[in-house]
Design an enzyme around this catalytic site. Sequence first.
Site, PDB file in Angstrom:
ATOM      1  N   GLU A  65     -43.406 -17.690 -85.793  1.00 31.13           N
ATOM      2  CA  GLU A  65     -42.399 -18.485 -85.087  1.00 31.13           C
ATOM      3  C   GLU A  65     -42.628 -19.973 -85.230  1.00 31.13           C
ATOM      4  OE1 GLU A  65     -42.974 -16.706 -81.171  1.00 31.13           O
ATOM      5  OE2 GLU A  65     -43.676 -18.654 -80.536  1.00 31.13           O
ATOM      6  N   ASN A 102     -49.369 -21.877 -69.973  1.00 27.48           N
ATOM      7  CA  ASN A 102     -48.153 -22.154 -70.737  1.00 27.48           C
ATOM      8  C   ASN A 102     -47.135 -21.050 -70.502  1.00 27.48           C
ATOM      9  OD1 ASN A 102     -49.424 -24.444 -71.871  1.00 27.48           O
ATOM     10  ND2 ASN A 102     -50.392 -23.161 -73.409  1.00 27.48           N
ATOM     11  N   GLY A 159     -44.162 -16.064 -77.783  1.00 28.07           N
ATOM     12  CA  GLY A 159     -43.848 -14.958 -78.683  1.00 28.07           C
ATOM     13  C   GLY A 159     -44.982 -13.964 -78.814  1.00 28.07           C
ATOM     14  N   LYS A 173     -64.885 -23.734 -70.084  1.00 29.74           N
ATOM     15  CA  LYS A 173     -65.354 -24.695 -69.076  1.00 29.74           C
ATOM     16  C   LYS A 173     -66.878 -24.865 -69.107  1.00 29.74           C
ATOM     17  CE  LYS A 173     -61.137 -25.370 -67.689  1.00 29.74           C
ATOM     18  NZ  LYS A 173     -60.457 -26.475 -68.365  1.00 29.74           N
TER      19      LYS A 173
HETATM   20  O1  0RQ Z   1     -58.269 -26.024 -70.977  1.00 28.94           O
HETATM   21  O2  0RQ Z   1     -58.260 -28.146 -72.199  1.00 28.94           O
HETATM   22  O3  0RQ Z   1     -58.224 -28.078 -69.673  1.00 28.94           O
HETATM   23  O4  0RQ Z   1     -60.292 -27.397 -70.943  1.00 28.94           O
HETATM   24  O5  0RQ Z   1     -57.427 -23.166 -71.490  1.00 28.94           O
HETATM   25  O6  0RQ Z   1     -57.886 -23.356 -74.290  1.00 28.94           O
HETATM   26  O7  0RQ Z   1     -59.614 -22.839 -75.952  1.00 28.94           O
HETATM   27  O8  0RQ Z   1     -58.271 -25.020 -76.193  1.00 28.94           O
HETATM   28  O9  0RQ Z   1     -57.263 -22.723 -76.641  1.00 28.94           O
HETATM   29  O10 0RQ Z   1     -55.400 -24.375 -77.336  1.00 28.94           O
HETATM   30  O11 0RQ Z   1     -55.846 -22.156 -78.457  1.00 28.94           O
HETATM   31  O12 0RQ Z   1     -54.859 -22.241 -76.136  1.00 28.94           O
HETATM   32  C1  0RQ Z   1     -54.017 -18.953 -74.636  1.00 28.94           C
HETATM   33  C2  0RQ Z   1     -53.623 -21.217 -73.677  1.00 28.94           C
HETATM   34  C3  0RQ Z   1     -55.044 -20.923 -75.734  1.00 28.94           C
HETATM   35  C4  0RQ Z   1     -52.556 -20.608 -75.891  1.00 28.94           C
HETATM   36  C5  0RQ Z   1     -53.797 -20.415 -74.967  1.00 28.94           C
HETATM   37  C6  0RQ Z   1     -58.720 -23.200 -70.876  1.00 28.94           C
HETATM   38  C7  0RQ Z   1     -59.518 -24.119 -71.769  1.00 28.94           C
HETATM   39  C8  0RQ Z   1     -58.498 -25.185 -72.086  1.00 28.94           C
HETATM   40  C9  0RQ Z   1     -56.846 -24.040 -73.694  1.00 28.94           C
HETATM   41  P1  0RQ Z   1     -58.805 -27.540 -70.944  1.00 28.94           P
HETATM   42  P2  0RQ Z   1     -58.327 -23.573 -75.808  1.00 28.94           P
HETATM   43  P3  0RQ Z   1     -55.816 -22.946 -77.241  1.00 28.94           P
HETATM   44  C10 0RQ Z   1     -46.725 -17.746 -80.323  1.00 28.94           C
HETATM   45  C11 0RQ Z   1     -47.915 -17.402 -79.572  1.00 28.94           C
HETATM   46  C12 0RQ Z   1     -49.775 -18.065 -75.083  1.00 28.94           C
HETATM   47  C13 0RQ Z   1     -48.559 -18.154 -75.963  1.00 28.94           C
HETATM   48  C14 0RQ Z   1     -48.766 -17.577 -77.313  1.00 28.94           C
HETATM   49  C15 0RQ Z   1     -51.275 -20.040 -75.270  1.00 28.94           C
HETATM   50  C16 0RQ Z   1     -57.211 -24.367 -72.230  1.00 28.94           C
HETATM   51  O13 0RQ Z   1     -52.787 -19.984 -77.110  1.00 28.94           O
HETATM   52  O14 0RQ Z   1     -50.632 -20.681 -74.465  1.00 28.94           O
HETATM   53  O15 0RQ Z   1     -49.749 -16.906 -77.628  1.00 28.94           O
HETATM   54  N1  0RQ Z   1     -50.924 -18.767 -75.620  1.00 28.94           N
HETATM   55  N2  0RQ Z   1     -47.839 -17.849 -78.187  1.00 28.94           N
HETATM   56  O16 0RQ Z   1     -60.650 -24.615 -71.096  1.00 28.94           O
HETATM   57  C17 0RQ Z   1     -59.936 -20.600 -67.521  1.00 28.94           C
HETATM   58  C18 0RQ Z   1     -60.431 -18.988 -69.139  1.00 28.94           C
HETATM   59  C19 0RQ Z   1     -60.033 -19.923 -70.136  1.00 28.94           C
HETATM   60  C20 0RQ Z   1     -59.591 -21.172 -69.719  1.00 28.94           C
HETATM   61  C21 0RQ Z   1     -59.478 -21.049 -71.900  1.00 28.94           C
HETATM   62  N3  0RQ Z   1     -60.848 -17.769 -69.461  1.00 28.94           N
HETATM   63  N4  0RQ Z   1     -60.355 -19.374 -67.859  1.00 28.94           N
HETATM   64  N5  0RQ Z   1     -59.535 -21.525 -68.423  1.00 28.94           N
HETATM   65  N6  0RQ Z   1     -59.261 -21.847 -70.839  1.00 28.94           N
HETATM   66  N7  0RQ Z   1     -59.969 -19.870 -71.489  1.00 28.94           N
HETATM   67  C22 0RQ Z   1     -46.312 -19.251 -80.267  1.00 28.94           C
HETATM   68  C23 0RQ Z   1     -45.324 -19.571 -79.148  1.00 28.94           C
HETATM   69  O17 0RQ Z   1     -45.077 -18.784 -78.319  1.00 28.94           O
HETATM   70  C24 0RQ Z   1     -44.670 -20.934 -79.094  1.00 28.94           C
END
Ligand code: 0RQ
Length: 503
Positions: A293, A383, A387, A407
């Site tokens: 996507e 977020n 998809g 964290k």
């Molecule tokens: O937060 O920046 O405040 O520290 O979550 O984590 O590791 O930078 O990972 O940027 O790849 O995002 C799932 C959010 C991952 C994203 C998610 C905290 C971590 C950080 C981001 P800070 P990272 P990424 C098709 C696919 C859903 C939609 C999707 C997402 C922040 O990939 O939104 O898949 N996915 N779409 O510190 C608490 C935990 C944590 C946590 C990470 N276990 N508990 N906080 N973080 N793990 C495309 C579309 O749909 C458009």
Amino acid sequence: FEDRVLYPEFRARMVSADEAAALIAPGDRVGMSGFTGAGYPKAVPGALARRMQAAHARGEDFRIGLWTGASTAPELDGVLAQAHGINMRMPYQSDPSCRKQINAGDMQYMDIHLSHVAPFVWFGFFGKLDVAVVEVAGVLPDGRLVPSSSVGNNKTWLDQADKVILEVNQWQPAELDGMHDIYYGTDLPPHRVPIPLVQPHDRIGEPYLRVDPEKVVAVVSTHHPDRNSVFNAPDECSQRIAGHIVDFLQQEVALGRMPRELLPLQSGVGNIANAVLAGLDAGPFKHLSAYTEVLQDGMLAMLKSGTLDSASATALSLSPAAMERFLADIDFYRQRIVLRPQEISNHPEVIRRLGLIAMNAMIEADIYGNVNSTHLMGSAIMNGIGGSGDFARNAYLSIFMTPSLAKGGAISCIVPMVSHVDHTEHDVQILVTEQGLADLRGKSPTQRAELVIEHCAHPDFRPQLRDYVERAKANPVGRHTPHLLGEALSWHQRFVQTGSMRG
Ligand code: 0RQ
């Protein structure tokens, strides 16, 4: 402007952003273009936010229902959230101001599968769409529209809205003309027919969006860049995740479960997904294809290097530096990229037929393979599902990845029970962290738990997880998916109370 708007009647409807925003009323449901920081309207949302703030200063309520393709940018989600102007947001956001208001309970948010949005609107599930605000790259002499850098739900907004406001953005390259494939063959049940797409790069529609010219109430000229995120350079952790995935895919080829060119790739959003693409680009694969996507920086590099032959997406989510590379070589890329409506880029029927390798990031997974992509500590939205569910449920292989810790090590991303579930154990085949990869195919819940703990969890948390499973197995309630219900979410509770999951 004259070069871009070749339909004389639309030239006559050119107005300022303020005049266009005046056509949107409090309580309207407004469908705006935009998918990631690509192809969103750049001027009308800001003008609308100013109207809202003025109304609020007079003590009047002025909020709208805001529907888009997916996330947008500060000039759309940001300004409208800061003006407290959104009463219902759908279907995806990643904006800090929006997120804050949703988590404060001040904004309602409907987080739904991106492939569901257009059909649910056609079905009338969410009520009437009042206004569409859609960015386009140009207008043809017959009134058809050259789409912008994302397609998203624009076809549906233009079709369903009572009134249409167009933003013609001259910053968007004129060469986008011809890159899109807008499929008009969708119908409502019980009259649906198969979608005739059998290869990722197939063109099954037409390059332009249709609109009833009578509905176009305003045309606004803009000259503004898209605003997509800049990715972090791949760090050691994401390189290790990528390495595990590359090794695994090579193994699958060796076992005869996939051709040497693999199967079409889907890659999610974020730094880790982008780093995995860099890892694949450095790996041994050639002549791959993508059916995804968002086309982000990593995929552009793969097209250039010849790792990827073609890519189908709904949005060009390129950082400013990658956008420059795209523009400098646009003729090369436009032969290899197709942009489609999101109901087709994310269509379960097509995803199942093509047999995709879906690779998405997650927040946390549990020992049995359930995945949380959206919520922090069970309650706060990050977020949205985007998809990821469309792809995970229907892919040939569904891979989810995360660093094992978050964290600063206070959080284990592998937990006894996820605090919110987006992808159930039935939709998740492969889990990957920097520690390793757990192949859950053909395994029972207790077998999965062992693999996830030993291959994916951080060594600091393995003893705690093993101890949990051992005690849960002694639980007389059931040994199929052993849990201690009073303890299953205690790791999250401990983090909320003490700032750490460590026992
Ligand atoms: O937060 O920046 O405040 O520290 O979550 O984590 O590791 O930078 O990972 O940027 O790849 O995002 C799932 C959010 C991952 C994203 C998610 C905290 C971590 C950080 C981001 P800070 P990272 P990424 C098709 C696919 C859903 C939609 C999707 C997402 C922040 O990939 O939104 O898949 N996915 N779409 O510190 C608490 C935990 C944590 C946590 C990470 N276990 N508990 N906080 N973080 N793990 C495309 C579309 O749909 C458009």
